[in-house]
Scaffold this active site. Sequence first.
Site, PDB file in Angstrom:
ATOM      1  N   ILE A 258      50.951   5.489 -36.095  1.00 54.64           N
ATOM      2  CA  ILE A 258      50.621   4.956 -34.776  1.00 54.64           C
ATOM      3  C   ILE A 258      49.102   4.862 -34.625  1.00 54.64           C
ATOM      4  O   ILE A 258      48.572   3.844 -34.158  1.00 54.64           O
ATOM      5  CB  ILE A 258      51.227   5.815 -33.652  1.00 54.64           C
TER       6      ILE A 258
ATOM      7  N   ASP B 162      43.440  15.977 -36.550  1.00 53.86           N
ATOM      8  CA  ASP B 162      44.752  16.196 -37.154  1.00 53.86           C
ATOM      9  C   ASP B 162      44.822  17.638 -37.642  1.00 53.86           C
ATOM     10  O   ASP B 162      43.870  18.409 -37.468  1.00 53.86           O
ATOM     11  CB  ASP B 162      45.036  15.199 -38.281  1.00 53.86           C
TER      12      ASP B 162
ATOM     13  N   ARG C 277      67.489  20.846 -29.926  1.00 53.02           N
ATOM     14  CA  ARG C 277      66.425  20.381 -29.035  1.00 53.02           C
ATOM     15  C   ARG C 277      65.595  21.560 -28.515  1.00 53.02           C
ATOM     16  O   ARG C 277      64.378  21.442 -28.340  1.00 53.02           O
ATOM     17  CB  ARG C 277      67.006  19.578 -27.878  1.00 53.02           C
TER      18      ARG C 277
ATOM     19  N   GLN D  92      46.500  23.232 -27.627  1.00 49.92           N
ATOM     20  CA  GLN D  92      45.705  22.032 -27.354  1.00 49.92           C
ATOM     21  C   GLN D  92      45.257  21.995 -25.894  1.00 49.92           C
ATOM     22  O   GLN D  92      44.127  21.572 -25.591  1.00 49.92           O
ATOM     23  CB  GLN D  92      46.509  20.778 -27.714  1.00 49.92           C
TER      24      GLN D  92
ATOM     25  N   ASN E 290      56.537  13.357 -28.794  1.00 50.48           N
ATOM     26  CA  ASN E 290      57.734  13.821 -28.074  1.00 50.48           C
ATOM     27  C   ASN E 290      58.012  15.314 -28.258  1.00 50.48           C
ATOM     28  O   ASN E 290      57.655  15.880 -29.297  1.00 50.48           O
ATOM     29  CB  ASN E 290      58.943  13.006 -28.547  1.00 50.48           C
TER      30      ASN E 290
ATOM     31  N   ASP F  19      58.925   1.940 -23.318  1.00 48.68           N
ATOM     32  CA  ASP F  19      60.229   1.662 -22.721  1.00 48.68           C
ATOM     33  C   ASP F  19      60.124   0.504 -21.723  1.00 48.68           C
ATOM     34  O   ASP F  19      60.991  -0.369 -21.666  1.00 48.68           O
ATOM     35  CB  ASP F  19      60.751   2.916 -22.017  1.00 48.68           C
TER      36      ASP F  19
ATOM     37  N   ARG G 232      59.853  -2.667 -23.673  1.00 44.28           N
ATOM     38  CA  ARG G 232      61.154  -3.004 -24.257  1.00 44.28           C
ATOM     39  C   ARG G 232      62.079  -3.624 -23.213  1.00 44.28           C
ATOM     40  O   ARG G 232      62.763  -4.625 -23.484  1.00 44.28           O
ATOM     41  CB  ARG G 232      61.798  -1.745 -24.849  1.00 44.28           C
TER      42      ARG G 232
ATOM     43  N   HIS H 293      61.129  10.238 -21.026  1.00 47.12           N
ATOM     44  CA  HIS H 293      61.111   9.376 -22.216  1.00 47.12           C
ATOM     45  C   HIS H 293      62.136   9.940 -23.191  1.00 47.12           C
ATOM     46  O   HIS H 293      61.807  10.689 -24.115  1.00 47.12           O
ATOM     47  CB  HIS H 293      59.723   9.335 -22.840  1.00 47.12           C
TER      48      HIS H 293
END
Length: 347
Positions: free
Chosen positions: A23, A49, A107, A121, A140, A168, A171, A196
Amino acid sequence: MASPALSTDRPLRVAVTGAAGMIAYSLLPQICSGAVFGSTQHVILHLVDIPVDAMIQKMEAVKMELEDCAFPLLDGVICTADLAVGFKDVEVVVFLGAFPRKAGMERKDLLDKNAGIFKTQGQALDAYAARHCKSLVVGNPANTNCATLIAMAPGLPPANFSALTRLDHNRATSQIALQLGKSVASIKNIIIWGNHSATQVPDVGAAVADGKSVVDAMSSAEQKAFLADSFISTVQQRGAAVIGKRGSSSAFSAANAVVDHLRSWFLGTPAGTHVSMAVPSDGSYNIPKGLVFSYPVTIANGEWTVVKDLPLSEDVQKRIEVTKQELLGEQKIAFTTLGIALPESSL
């Protein structure tokens, strides 16, 4: 009106985490070209990173390519795995990096893992970033990762945090344009409500096509059936469909959505147009205050405002309740993991 953070007198410091990923590879040239902050805004990039040699090498290669592009608006590139360096005086942060869900992973495990990452962070952001810094979370679970950042960065305004639902939104806009045989430019005011995730609620209740209600414009039997039976699930499952065909998640469409989100946030939305952003709730539409929830917003001077009092169908209201409950559950897991007290409005 544009955000007061923009200036032709000095460069804007922009940090991107997950900077060695795909991305970022699609996003960074657009930031440097002026597509995001305007054709006169110079930038200094902070590429961030994880401290793994392979990632550092990839970031260095990206830096080389950016230098080779000779972007007139790019005043410098910093590559680092040190958050103190990566977030030092930055005014924009795009959080692309997050721990990915792996095969067999529950999850809750994903939420726990990312809670720890975004705690660290958020603390670094609070310690080192400019006080007017704006943060966009893409990795996510984006809404809940964003909520964690807000909780861990109390020195920064909550309104300066958002999570990405513009992909979204785009889309959904594209799907309606395809059904009507129109340009996407003619479709406005689609809404994405909530998380999301697969519970997100794409909504055309306020949308227009060439100034005409989309609901009225979708007049054929096939179009009505699409709205009733396929539209919401198509948008909800679009990311999974891309993975199914490509073998990996959306990259340049996600980067394009980041560009759209940031451009709207910094340069404003046109009159009569709203866009979808996941932001800390102000209590609108019976969503608990502070819950990071996707709303329709208008933007001026770098500040978003939730569009109020839109009529909602019974089906949309039921779906909003489902996505709200999912987000409340996610926030409870993440905050419990971190030992953070839940907001009273979320109890």
